[in-house]
Design an enzyme around this catalytic site. Structure first.
Site, mmCIF file in Angstrom:
data_model
loop_
_atom_site.group_PDB
_atom_site.id
_atom_site.type_symbol
_atom_site.label_atom_id
_atom_site.label_comp_id
_atom_site.label_asym_id
_atom_site.label_seq_id
_atom_site.Cartn_x
_atom_site.Cartn_y
_atom_site.Cartn_z
ATOM 1 N N GLY A 366 -3.415 -2.558 7.809
ATOM 2 C CA GLY A 366 -2.146 -1.858 7.666
ATOM 3 C C GLY A 366 -2.273 -0.787 6.597
ATOM 4 N N ALA A 367 -2.912 -1.157 5.504
ATOM 5 C CA ALA A 367 -3.084 -0.231 4.396
ATOM 6 C C ALA A 367 -4.168 -0.756 3.473
ATOM 7 C CB ALA A 367 -1.773 -0.095 3.633
ATOM 8 N N MET A 368 -4.685 0.132 2.619
ATOM 9 C CA MET A 368 -5.772 -0.261 1.728
ATOM 10 C C MET A 368 -5.553 0.369 0.361
ATOM 11 S SD MET A 368 -8.580 -1.796 1.151
ATOM 12 C CE MET A 368 -9.242 -1.745 -0.501
ATOM 13 N N GLU A 369 -5.678 -0.469 -0.664
ATOM 14 C CA GLU A 369 -5.260 -0.093 -2.022
ATOM 15 C C GLU A 369 -6.276 0.709 -2.822
ATOM 16 O OE1 GLU A 369 -6.087 -3.191 -0.962
ATOM 17 O OE2 GLU A 369 -7.053 -4.372 -2.525
ATOM 18 N N ASN A 370 -7.166 1.491 -2.183
ATOM 19 C CA ASN A 370 -8.147 2.282 -2.950
ATOM 20 C C ASN A 370 -7.490 2.873 -4.187
ATOM 21 O OD1 ASN A 370 -9.861 2.120 -0.523
ATOM 22 N ND2 ASN A 370 -8.317 3.507 0.272
ATOM 23 N N GLU A 403 0.576 -2.229 -1.910
ATOM 24 C CA GLU A 403 -0.641 -1.506 -2.306
ATOM 25 C C GLU A 403 -0.535 -0.979 -3.732
ATOM 26 O OE1 GLU A 403 -2.829 -2.249 -0.395
ATOM 27 O OE2 GLU A 403 -1.766 -2.609 1.485
ATOM 28 N N HIS A 406 -1.355 -3.603 -6.255
ATOM 29 C CA HIS A 406 -2.799 -3.779 -6.445
ATOM 30 C C HIS A 406 -3.387 -2.792 -7.452
ATOM 31 C CE1 HIS A 406 -3.944 -6.735 -3.456
ATOM 32 N NE2 HIS A 406 -3.589 -6.007 -2.407
ATOM 33 N N GLU A 425 -4.689 -10.980 -3.009
ATOM 34 C CA GLU A 425 -3.777 -10.685 -1.908
ATOM 35 C C GLU A 425 -2.477 -11.479 -2.014
ATOM 36 O OE1 GLU A 425 -3.964 -8.196 -0.323
ATOM 37 O OE2 GLU A 425 -6.065 -7.639 -0.279
HETATM 38 N N1 BES Z 1 -6.618 -5.057 0.800
HETATM 39 C C1 BES Z 1 -5.804 -5.093 1.943
HETATM 40 C C2 BES Z 1 -6.381 -4.332 3.103
HETATM 41 C C3 BES Z 1 -7.523 -5.021 3.793
HETATM 42 C C4 BES Z 1 -7.277 -6.071 4.624
HETATM 43 C C5 BES Z 1 -8.815 -4.600 3.639
HETATM 44 C C6 BES Z 1 -8.315 -6.710 5.264
HETATM 45 C C7 BES Z 1 -9.848 -5.237 4.265
HETATM 46 C C8 BES Z 1 -9.604 -6.297 5.078
HETATM 47 C C9 BES Z 1 -4.423 -4.520 1.639
HETATM 48 O O1 BES Z 1 -4.005 -4.633 0.331
HETATM 49 C C10 BES Z 1 -3.458 -5.302 2.472
HETATM 50 O O2 BES Z 1 -3.260 -6.440 2.192
HETATM 51 N N2 BES Z 1 -2.883 -4.699 3.499
HETATM 52 C C11 BES Z 1 -1.982 -5.354 4.401
HETATM 53 C C12 BES Z 1 -0.572 -4.892 4.211
HETATM 54 C C13 BES Z 1 0.179 -5.707 3.242
HETATM 55 C C14 BES Z 1 1.603 -5.202 3.115
HETATM 56 C C15 BES Z 1 0.192 -7.179 3.562
HETATM 57 C C16 BES Z 1 -2.405 -5.008 5.800
HETATM 58 O O3 BES Z 1 -3.320 -4.226 5.960
HETATM 59 O O4 BES Z 1 -1.800 -5.527 6.731
HETATM 60 ZN ZN ZN Z 2 -3.383 -6.457 -0.347
#
Ligand code: BES
Ligand code: ZN
Length: 991
Positions: A366-370, A403, A406, A425
């Site tokens: 969904g998104a990535m916290e770079n 994000e 993070h 997470e």
């Molecule tokens: N760090 C994750 C993204 C991620 C997920 C990277 C799996 C690699 C593998 C990010 O912070 C995250 O948790 N994104 C969620 C959205 C969040 C609102 C729960 C996502 O991608 O669904």
């Molecule tokens: Zn996350």
């Protein structure tokens, strides 16, 4: 090999020694390198090295006796594993700084597809003498240096570095291995330079390519990154573990029509001209010490919105058209507020000078916290003021909050190893609600954690195939094992138990300990007990009384799987706990040193009295103070802040259920949901009768609130999955229609016949549920409304008259009730739309058709990325499987194409396990169980990757379903028949 290439490498050697000049030299090198390549008439790198490990015979001989010296009958001694056979890096070398140049080619090379080249120098320190350098490297082709090796080693003084004996790449453990002739010495700094090339593929990982069609109908290509958890090594050779923090100087090279962004702001920009092509080169400021998985660099033709809030530059990047349509406005509007909230919550200013956020057309998660450059899929960042729904808005707000949370918790302070991923997470998944609530105060968004996290994860944490939140460091090694950790346990159980902790510590103490933790470990790495240690200090300084240390209390929740059901005998005050298992006949094979008992904070109240907390420390306890009189009831786990289910004596249950029927609003809204949710689950686990659980839903005919309704619907969805292929379904539909009619009519009136919509978020959600359930269970009035709206749209596709919050239901029902014409129209609209949230709604509605041939055709489309983007493929297959007609088709489809599907999606994290869950959800017959077991057997060799656990869960669920259906089918059918009042059957349906 042309001479110039080597001369330039020597230049690098000089350059890296003078660190200020290093970057410029590397760039110069890259330029020369490029010219060399052209000379070499299209061959990209001087020589393609082999990627295999040296055969054992070519390795240095060990002092162990060789097998040839042993008598023939003796078993061959297995040599001890070499460092490059292990997935974890040794402790010998630690990186300190990288100079990195990347040059993505965004124009398709006719001979070889999209690719990138790069050069990198990593400066590292030796902490223990060693003659091997291991650095992660995956799917990159490395250039050979003048000595024929894949990297160049330097010392940082004038002394000659050890000579390289041999260098090679390992496939499995993903290393570049450099075996030296003599040892690197502890306490000395070195640097290692590499040049490499990689595919700029559309595989959504590492340095990859995303494509879209712009407002002029032209295909545009962008280069972007997704490193977490283990794909930075696919972009450049690096020490790719979270504790290997270093600083980074990043340089990007690209054509003038593009823009380049990275974690930091640009430091310098200049242009180089090669063969009449102008290339822009942007160098970025050095990053703070950080982990490789948080790096990001993007070359795109995107536009941005910006503002400065609190001294921080905030930018929202997206396709020009999306920016022009105002789709970035909401994100821009909330980002400053969220950053400000976290600055005060964490008591640390935002650690970077800027915050970029970008919406990418192709994105796996969904998104990535770079750090400083957060990447999103479009639906998680963009919000169209007229065309996106309330749910889309809430999603955007929460993902941004997650994000940004993070940026401190995770990025500034980082877990040492992935086994503690849950802390990272889970924490972000908890505080995203706090951040979102701060911005949209009227939404009551914090209540939603109960449905979206606590109840969601209860469903899998109640299975014997669940696992403890916390894993030991040594258990998690391979990329697949790491990817598997990104599951609902880490996210939702993590969030739930941190919420419980914050509640019983009080927010004041929790925040105090948290602040100390972030201060103490800034730019460093931690294990989860470091947080508990800081919280403990905050407790010690407060006057809080707890029944043990935080570690003692919390280790029961983190180190054993599952959760308890707390049973309260309200008359005697006797309270007990038991490991809650959805299938009471299943046996737990995983031992727990806490014997599956927990230290449970029990908040409880009597009618009209304030809640109080008592602790249950052992398997049983006595709370004599309860002692309710007459029709007084006891309610426990107020607002479900505790991670447990509650059971009562039958009499108390009756009092609660009666009170719901008489005056439900006397009970807190979350606990109304809890009464139904706990009853249904207690019935699944045989603590209560299924019909007793169904009794708790009778009062719904008066309920207007979203949270109780949603809890009921989620539990009744299980009945639907189990019964929608047999004769229980008719009476069930009649009951559902009867119960929802009041809610539907309420909103029909309230909205003035679907023309003006509620302001409150929860009311909007409740209205959406009303329509979804009413239409879905055949309420004629609703179905006609849906069809009329859709017809109007089909008559004039330029104007969509469907209210945005009703779109999902209207599209789905009109397509379900229609035929090819309705389907093709939605498909056409899907091709046309440039709004990602609209595309999502259409894509999911297309799965609602009842025509098998349309569903099969749609399944085939998921394999064609020009029709369904790769990022959306698994979700589409899952939505087809959710349709009762689509279910067997989707199952056949994934069985037939498992190998391909596995190759495409198996490496990733979330979506792959949900695919397995999605297609097996309805399984409830012996035959289906056999098929599932056969599927497991047939594909042992290909494997299930990050879906391995999901497959085990599916097997366990199928077995439990078979039993449940067998035991409950008749009584449930009878109950539904008698619960329907005669006049309700008159509410007609089109289907
Ligand atoms: N760090 C994750 C993204 C991620 C997920 C990277 C799996 C690699 C593998 C990010 O912070 C995250 O948790 N994104 C969620 C959205 C969040 C609102 C729960 C996502 O991608 O669904
Ligand atoms: Zn996350």
């Amino acid at each position: 090999m042309a001479q110039g290439f080597f001369v330039s490498k020597t230049l690098v050697l000089v350059g890296v020694l003078i660190s200020a000049a290093a970057l410029a030299t590397i760039i110069a090198l890259a330029v020369v390198y490029a010219q060399e390549k052209q000379k070499n008439s299209g061959s990209d790198l001087p020589e393609i090295p082999d990627t295999d490990s040296p055969s054992p015979s070519s390795l240095p001989t060990s002092s162990l006796p060789t097998s040839s010296l042993l008598p023939p009958s003796s078993p061959t001694p297995t040599p001890p594993p070499q460092p490059w056979d292990k997935y974890r890096l040794p402790e010998t070398l630690k990186p300190e700084h990288y100079d990195l140049l990347l040059w993505p080619r965004l124009d398709k090379d006719p001979q070889k597809n999209y690719y990138f080249t790069g050069s990198s120098t990593v400066f590292f320190r030796c902490h223990q003498d060693t003659d091997v350098i291991l650095i992660h490297c995956n799917k990159l082709t490395l250039a050979k240096w003048e000595d024929g090796e894949l990297a160049k080693l330097h010392t940082t003084d004038d002394s000659p570095p050890p000579k390289i004996e041999r260098s090679w790449l390992t496939n499995d453990t993903q290393y570049l291995v450099i075996k030296l002739r003599s040892k690197l010495s502890s306490g000395t700094n070195y640097s290692l330079s590499t040049e490499f090339e990689g595919a700029l593929a559309d595989d959504l990982s590492g340095f990859y390519r995303s494509e879209y069609i712009n407002e002029h109908g032209k295909t545009r290509v962008i280069a972007t990154t997704q490193m977490q958890p283990t794909d930075a090594r696919k972009a450049f050779p690096c020490f790719d573990e979270p504790a290997m923090k270093a600083t980074f100087n990043i340089t990007l090279k690209y054509k003038e029509e593009y823009k380049a962004i990275s974690n930091m702001l640009p430091l310098d920009n200049y242009t180089v001209t090669e063969n009449k092509i102008n290339w822009k080169v942007t160098t970025f400021n050095q990053t703070p010490k950080m982990s490789t998985y948080l790096l990001a660099f993007i070359v795109s033709d995107f536009e941005y919105l910006n503002e400065i809030a609190n001294g921080t530059l905030i930018r929202i990047w997206a396709r020009k058209q999306a920016i022009d349509e105002g789709q970035g406005n909401y994100a821009l509007n909330v980002t400053g507020k969220i950053l400000q909230f976290f600055e005060s919550y964490y008591n640390i200013t935002y650690p970077l000078p800027k915050s970029d956020q970008i919406a990418l057309p192709d994105f796996n998660a969904g998104a990535m916290e770079n750090w400083g450059l957060v990447t999103y899929r479009e639906t998680a960042l963009l919000y169209h003021p007229d065309l996106s729904s309330a749910g889309n808005k809430e999603r955007v707000l929460k993902v941004i909050a997650h994000e940004l949370a993070h940026q401190w918790f995770g990025n500034l302070v980082t877990i040492k190893w992935w086994n503690d991923l849950w802390l990272n997470e889970g924490f972000a998944s908890y505080v995203e609600y706090l951040g979102a609530d701060k911005v949209e105060q009227g939404w009551n968004v914090k209540d939603l954690i109960v449905l979206k996290d606590v109840y969601k994860v209860f469903a899998i944490d109640a299975l014997t195939s669940s696992h403890p939140l916390s894993s030991d460091e040594i258990e998690i090694n391979t990329p697949a094992e790491i990817n598997e950790l990104f599951d609902a346990i880490s996210y939702s159980k993590g969030a739930s138990i941190l919420r419980m902790l914050s509640n019983f510590l009080t927010e004041r103490v929790f925040v105090k300990g948290l602040n100390a933790y972030l201060q103490k470990f800034s730019y460093g790495n931690t294990v989860y007990t470091d947080l508990f240690g800081c919280l403990q200090e905050a407790v010690n300084e407060s006057n809080l009384k707890l029944p043990g240390t935080i570690n003692e209390i919390m280790s029961r929740w983190t180190r054993q799987m599952g959760f308890p059901v707390v049973t309260i005998d309200t008359k005697s005050g006797h309270v007990s706990q038991k490991h809650f298992l959805l299938d009471p006949n299943s046996t737990v094979t995983r031992p727990s040193k806490y014997n599956y008992t927990w230290i449970v904070p029990i908040t409880w109240m009597k009618r009209n009295s304030a809640p109080q907390t008592d602790w249950l420390l052992n398997s049983q306890g006595l709370f004599p103070i309860m002692n309710p009189s007459g029709d007084e009831w006891i309610l426990a786990n107020i607002n479900v802040t505790g991670y447990y289910r509650v059971n009562y004596d039958e009499e108390n249950w009756k009092k609660l259920v009666n009170h719901l029927l008489i005056n439900h609003t006397d009970l807190p809204v979350i606990n109304r949901a809890q009464i139904m949710a706990d009853s249904f689950n207690l019935a699944r686990a045989k603590y209560r009768n299924t019909t007793a659980a169904l009794e708790t839903t009778r009062y719904l005919s008066k309920e207007l609130e979203y949270i109780p309704w949603e809890a009921a619907l989620e539990n009744l969805a299980y009945f639907q999955l189990m019964f929608d292929r047999n004769d229980v379904f008719g009476p069930m539909r009649d009951y559902m229609r009867q119960q929802v009619e009041n809610l539907y009519n309420h909103f029909k009136t309230e909205t003035n016949n679907w023309t003006k919509f509620p302001d409150s978020l929860m009311d909007q959600y409740s209205m959406i549920n009303a329509v979804r359930v009413a239409c879905g269970h055949g309420l004629l009035d609703c179905q006609e409304m849906a069809q009329a709206f859709y017809r109007k749209w089909m008559n004039n596709s330029m104007v969509n008259p469907i209210p945005v919050d009703l779109k999902s239901s209207v599209y789905c029902n009109a397509i379900a009730l229609g035929n090819e014409k309705q389907w093709d129209f939605a498909w056409k609209m899907l091709q046309k739309t440039t709004i990602a949230t609209e595309a999502d709604k259409l894509r999911s509605a297309l799965a609602c058709t009842k025509q098998s041939w349309l569903l099969n055709r749609y399944l085939e489309y998921t394999l064609d990325t020009s029709k369904i983007r790769k990022q959306d493929a698994t979700k589409t297959i899952i939505s087809i499987a959710r349709n009762v007609i689509g279910q067997p088709l989707a199952w056949d489809f994934i069985r037939a194409k498992w190998k391909y599907i596995y190759q495409q999606y198996g490496g990733g994290s979330f979506s792959f396990s949900s695919l397995i869950k999605g297609v097996t959800e309805r399984f409830s017959t012996e035959f289906e169980l056999q098929q599932l077991e056969q599927f497991k057997k047939d594909n042992q060799e290909i494997g299930f990757g990050s879906g391995t656990r999901a497959l085990e869960q599916a097997l366990e669920n199928t077995k439990a379903n078979i039993k449940w259906v067998d035991e409950n089918k008749d009584s449930v059918k009878k109950w539904f028949i008698t619960a329907v009042k005669p006049q309700s059957s008159k509410i007609k349906s089109l289907l």
